[in-house]
Design an enzyme around this catalytic site. Structure first.
Site, PDB file in Angstrom:
ATOM      1  N   CYS A 428       0.791  -1.235   0.000  1.00 53.83           N
ATOM      2  CA  CYS A 428       0.000   0.000   0.000  1.00 53.83           C
ATOM      3  C   CYS A 428       0.825   1.288   0.000  1.00 53.83           C
ATOM      4  CB  CYS A 428      -1.047   0.006   1.103  1.00 53.83           C
ATOM      5  SG  CYS A 428      -0.642  -0.913   2.573  1.00 53.83           S
ATOM      6  N   GLN A 475       1.110 -10.975  -3.231  1.00 56.57           N
ATOM      7  CA  GLN A 475      -0.327 -10.733  -3.118  1.00 56.57           C
ATOM      8  C   GLN A 475      -0.879 -10.304  -4.472  1.00 56.57           C
ATOM      9  OE1 GLN A 475       0.179  -7.610  -0.165  1.00 56.57           O
ATOM     10  NE2 GLN A 475      -0.766  -8.896   1.385  1.00 56.57           N
ATOM     11  N   LYS A 562     -12.183  -5.651   8.198  1.00 51.72           N
ATOM     12  CA  LYS A 562     -12.026  -6.379   6.942  1.00 51.72           C
ATOM     13  C   LYS A 562     -13.014  -7.518   6.825  1.00 51.72           C
ATOM     14  CE  LYS A 562      -8.250  -9.100   8.871  1.00 51.72           C
ATOM     15  NZ  LYS A 562      -7.171  -9.981   8.511  1.00 51.72           N
ATOM     16  N   HIS A 608      -8.239  -1.923   0.613  1.00 48.47           N
ATOM     17  CA  HIS A 608      -7.195  -2.900   0.295  1.00 48.47           C
ATOM     18  C   HIS A 608      -7.924  -4.181  -0.059  1.00 48.47           C
ATOM     19  CE1 HIS A 608      -4.171  -0.736   3.075  1.00 48.47           C
ATOM     20  NE2 HIS A 608      -5.323  -0.149   3.304  1.00 48.47           N
TER      21      HIS A 608
END
Length: 737
Positions: A428, A475, A562, A608
RNA sequence: GCUAGCGUAGCUCAAUGGCAGAGCACUGGUUUUGUAAACCAGUGGUUGUGGGUUCAAGUCCCACCGCUAGCUCCA
């Protein structure tokens, strides 16, 4: 009298003070004999527990056919196991012994640590106990009496448990089984004789009350069933499941390897594994372009200052590879600064930081022996002065400072001016810099930056596990920069993307976890209001999508809540794959802005998200999901040509070439082996299609098709077969048809 | 990181403190093969690494590295 409503709707009267066992005997002798426990309304109770003073209640006798009985059996088996251990290892302290998903455990601490070699003795002792078929007798005591009782039994953990958690209960229950008495809520079997089949499985450490600052006990894992047949079937199932282990299959199928030379937790993707990963990446990349994402590339390292700003470097200090400083003194001073800034700590935190400093091999003279106070900081301070002197570094502000916080600040201001890098633990901050590289208008939002970003985290050695827990992983990451109004729609779209990806691969056995902040913890950053807004937004999304989910406090990221997609591996461990996270915090820290319609600056919100999570972990789970037999579109080798003898090698090679020219991943086995051997090998490699070619096929210009699961499918000319392959690949079909 | 266990050929596994072995794989040869293993021969090892005990260590002891299960952690 209490009116009992039986499962079939009939009713029975039972006098106050009577027990389920008596009712069972009235219903039938055989039922009474088979009875394990009873269910009164929704509570499972002992057969000999008096009915509560109710006018009426739903009532059911549970036998070994009811799943709930299994839990009772296992809980009682835990008592039997503990009793056996107490007999064989006098002086053993008992902690908790509950039933769990596939069995039970008991946490114990014996004067001499138990080992797996002791299992047969323990099991034999358990059999002796079972043979006597003594009853489990329940009795109650006030907390004060209970404390006295367990203290008299020299059960220190039980005493502690009463003091810490149970002393405000009106009454505590115990169960007696012969000489064995245990503080326990129950319910239990009527007698030990019902525990027919059990097996001790493993032994492991477990912290008392799950707290790593408390003593570590030995946890004995075991399982129990009502019949040996069920137990054997379960053990066989476990054995079969273990064969799917991605660590095993990864080796057998040559998908990946881990080399001690390269380092623990660092995956080396072998050609076949890399091929599958490439296909998955292409698949998701195409999907992202369709959904308005912009692919970007960023480096594997970044300036330390970047991660100081994001909070990752200070927050995950001990879970990162050490920072890369150019100045030779900086690494040591950085650690000293970290310690000084932490101030005076409680025992648990002091222990953790001590371990961290040990691991970083920073030996501060006198530190270990110093009292847990300013004295420790003084050791660090003297050490800093020593470093400054011997390394010829001058930090005027440090030398002038008198208080520890001031010194920490002075050190930090020197450190931030040093050139230093961090292997990136998150993508990020890099994506944020791309966002910041140009002025943004509300018209540009959402900005969606995507990258297969490789990150490095120094996971504890005990956590490393094949591909599922590693120290370097990629990722399928993206960061969305959105206006507050766009949050809901973008979050929803991303949850749908994760669901789409899971569905494409047939990963239907997952659960959805809504990770919320634990309001009692100090590990989260940001304003409570932002948290509440974010959590409410996420809750609304999972609800509106009709997902069954579990909201779990303490499962949020440190910067935001999340939505995680969690699956189980072959031995039942849970792993988080896809994740979608909401973040009001990083935009603040990095002062992100966009110009609104009002021509004024506004702060975007960040999302994210990673549908696969990490390529490594996803691959590991996928190997187990498919048992190594990847569907055609993912199979590293899709077709193998098998000539019956080398007289037909030329024809085989022409078939192979035609396949390859058609874009099929094909090879041929032209060794001087019998076709049976070639088939066996291709089967073991789990290649979807084998094409046997010999005299008949050469003459007729066909191929004999064999499928790895369905066997011989007969002969066919090549063109329609290729057409079938193309279609199945294009459809990303998971089965042959 | 913690507790317990484990580390022998590329793989799967043997070897009372006493000459490091087998099967598969690999290499060479023979066989010309029809839907899950043809036959013969050969190559392959500083027994995870480093110390120690012993006449002698794969085996016993210590440290480190790694692996396995669980606990703690998990951006």
């Amino acid at each position: 009298m209490i009116k009992l409503i039986l499962p079939d709707g009939s009713t029975r009267e039972a006098p106050v003070g009577s027990r389920p066992r008596e009712v069972a005997e009235l219903i039938g002798k055989r039922l009474a004999q088979a009875a394990i426990a009873a269910k009164v309304n929704d509570e499972i109770v002992d057969l000999d527990r008096e009915f509560p003073p109710l006018a009426e209640a739903r009532f059911q006798i549970l036998t070994d056919r009811d799943p709930a009985s299994l839990e009772v059996l296992r809980h009682s088996s835990a008592h039997i196991m503990a009793r056996a251990v107490m007999r064989l290892f006098p002086g053993t302290q008992l902690a908790f012994g509950p039933a769990i998903e596939n069995g039970f455990y008991y946490d114990i601490q014996s004067p001499t640590p138990l080992r797996e070699e002791d299992f047969p003795r323990i099991e034999e002792e358990m059999r002796q106990i079972v043979a006597k078929a003594e009853p489990f007798e329940r009795f109650e005591r006030s907390p004060a009496e209970a404390r006295e009782l367990v203290a008299g039994l020299k059960q220190d953990y039980k005493v502690e448990h009463i003091d810490e958690g149970l002393k405000h209960h009106p009454s505590l229950s115990f169960y007696r089984q012969g000489e064995f008495i245990d503080l326990c809520r129950g319910p239990h079997l009527p007698h030990a004789g019902k525990a027919a089949a059990f097996k001790l499985l493993s032994i492991a450490g477990a912290y008392w009350k799950n707290d790593s600052s408390r003593p570590q006990l030995q946890r004995l894992y075991a399982t129990a069933f009502f019949s040996q047949k069920d137990l054997d079937a379960y053990l066989k199932l476990v054995e079969e499941a273990k064969k799917r282990d991605h660590r095993l299959l990864g080796k057998q199928l040559r998908l990946f390897t881990i080399s001690q030379q390269v380092g623990a937790g660092l995956i080396l993707w072998m050609p076949k594994g890399a091929l599958i990963r490439g296909i998955l990446e292409t698949y998701i990349r195409e999907e992202l372009v369709k959904r308005g994402y912009s692919p970007v590339y960023t480096p594997h390292v970044g300036r330390l200052e970047l991660y100081r700003t994001s909070g990752h470097f200070p927050y995950y200090r001990d879970a990162q590879f050490p920072p890369l400083y150019c100045h030779p003194a900086a690494s040591a001073l950085d650690l000293c600064q970290y310690r000084l800034a932490s101030g005076i700590l409680d025992a648990a935190k002091e222990r953790d930081i001590g371990l961290f400093l040990d691991q970083a091999q920073l030996a501060i003279p006198g530190y270990r022996e110093a009292a847990q106070s300013e004295e420790k900081l003084q050791c660090v301070h003297l050490f800093v002065l020593e470093i400054l002197r011997t390394m010829g570094v001058t930090i005027a502000a440090y030398q002038e400072a008198t208080a520890m916080p001031e010194r920490a600040a002075a050190l930090l201001s020197w450190l931030v001016n040093q050139e230093g890098y961090l292997l990136k633990p998150m993508n990020c901050p890099h994506h944020i810099q791309i966002y910041k590289a140009e002025p943004r208008s509300y018209r540009d939002l959402p900005v969606r930056l995507a990258e297969f970003g490789t990150v490095y985290r120094y996971e504890q050695t005990g956590e490393l596990s094949g591909m599922t827990r590693v120290r370097g992983f990629t990722q399928d990451d993206a960061h969305l920069f959105v206006t507050p109004e766009q949050v809901e729609e973008e979050m929803r779209a991303n949850v749908e993307l994760v669901l789409f990806v899971l569905k494409t691969l047939g990963l239907n056995d997952f659960r959805v976890r809504l990770g919320l902040r634990d309001p009692n913890s100090d590990k989260y950053v940001g304003a409570a209001e932002d948290w509440n807004n974010a959590q409410t937004a996420l809750l609304g999304i999972v609800k509106s999508l009709g997902l069954t989910f579990s909201a779990e406090e303490g499962e949020a990221a440190f910067y935001g809540p999340k939505i995680d997609f969690v699956v189980k591996d072959c031995i039942g461990r849970e792993w988080q794959l896809g994740t979608v996270q909401l973040d009001y915090n990083l935009p603040k820290r990095f002062e992100l802005e966009y110009t609104g319609a009002d021509n004024k600056p506004h702060r975007p919100v960040m999302i994210h998200r990673a549908p696969f999570g990490s390529m490594e972990r996803f691959m590991g789970i996928l190997i187990e999901h498919f048992n190594g037999a990847f569907p055609l579109w993912l199979a590293p080798e899709q077709v193998r040509v098998l000539p019956v003898s080398d007289k037909f090698n030329d024809y085989g090679k022409s078939v192979e070439k035609t396949l390859r020219d058609a874009g099929i991943r094909a090879s041929g086995d032209y060794r001087a082996d019998k076709v049976g051997a070639k088939i066996r090998e291709a089967q073991l490699e789990k290649i979807p299609f084998m094409l046997v070619v010999g005299e008949k096929e050469q003459t007729a210009q066909t191929v004999a098709i064999r499928h790895r699961a369905d066997g011989d499918l007969g002969a066919q000319p090549l063109p329609p077969f290729i057409e079938h392959l193309h279609q199945a690949i294009a459809d990303r079909r998971l089965t042959r048809q």
